[in-house]
Design an enzyme around this catalytic site. Sequence first.
Site, PDB file in Angstrom:
ATOM      1  CB  SER A 127      -0.967  -0.054   1.189  1.00  0.00           C
ATOM      2  OG  SER A 127      -2.012   0.874   1.038  1.00  0.00           O
ATOM      3  CG  ASP A 163      -7.144  -2.921  -3.287  1.00  0.00           C
ATOM      4  OD1 ASP A 163      -7.862  -2.224  -2.545  1.00  0.00           O
ATOM      5  OD2 ASP A 163      -5.913  -3.021  -3.151  1.00  0.00           O
ATOM      6  CG  HIS A 198      -5.765  -2.551   0.480  1.00  0.00           C
ATOM      7  ND1 HIS A 198      -5.354  -1.866  -0.647  1.00  0.00           N
ATOM      8  CD2 HIS A 198      -4.994  -2.095   1.499  1.00  0.00           C
ATOM      9  CE1 HIS A 198      -4.382  -1.022  -0.330  1.00  0.00           C
ATOM     10  NE2 HIS A 198      -4.142  -1.145   0.973  1.00  0.00           N
TER      11      HIS A 198
END
Length: 322
Positions: free
Chosen positions: A140, A266, A295
């Site tokens: 991320s 996601d 995610h």
Amino acid sequence: MPVIESTYNPSFLFKNGFISTVYSGLFRQVSLKQERERLTLPDGDFLDLDWSFSKEQSNQVIILLHGLEGHGQRPYVTGAAKLFNDNGVDAVCVNFRGCSGADNLKYRSYHSGATDDLEAVITHVLSLKKYHSIYLKGISLGANIILKYLGERSDVPEEVKAAVSVSVPCYLQGSAEELHTLKNRLYHDRFKKHLVNRLKIKQKQFQDQLSIEAIKSIKTLTDFDDVYTSKAHGFKDASDYYTKSSSLQFLNTINTPTLIINALNDSFLSPECYPVKEAQNNPKLYLEMPKYGGHSGFIDKNNNYYNEKRALEFIKSMLSNK
């Protein structure tokens, strides 16, 4: 390079993006022995580094970067560290400024484009005179930092052999807009609560730079980036921060073998976060878009997540091709 066809196919339950994301964040556990080292940064602040080692003496190391409000003991970081340790590679899990359990010293902290701290870690690892091969893996926010670092400079050390970025919001404006939608309200509010609580602590130390009234004005994550992230790190506002820190604009100039793994389900990612054109035009950039995974929720067998196994496979394949 052409887009890589993904083989990830989880059990029925974890084909749901929300379930896989939440399960991975709240229920996964990884047992890993780590040793902490405090690294003093050029500006006088510090980072805490959590090291783990392979059983055999190794000249390879992987640097692992966490996501927003994460830290070096989160299972999505330690899971990768353990897998690489088991395969002869040392690992250092980086805690971004203020994320190790100890407040950092400066008004600034960390953000999606803060490549200077990654550069400091790499410089430190090289100074140990132990590692001939360095690999990078981020999740991320940490994944965006890695891509930006690799693409914004021409002097990436030759010891940095390969990188993997997972669930990467490479177009920050789009991801910010996605996080503000109703489907992501739970995540949005959780992130905002943690960030604002930590900002209240920082305000007590830096009352001349941040007022209580300014903190009270924060209703959304974008507000947080307007009030704090942008101002503390030299940007005009949240929009300027998103524009300058997005790694999407740097993908064409990456010259280190790099794999991006972004799941199609996601909910944090906007359409721009699937850089097909960029991957097709850069022979060093590989893009894999599994249908499932949410995610950072690539749940697989034996508590080894798919993205972690793919990172190991990718790095091995890049080394064997040289």
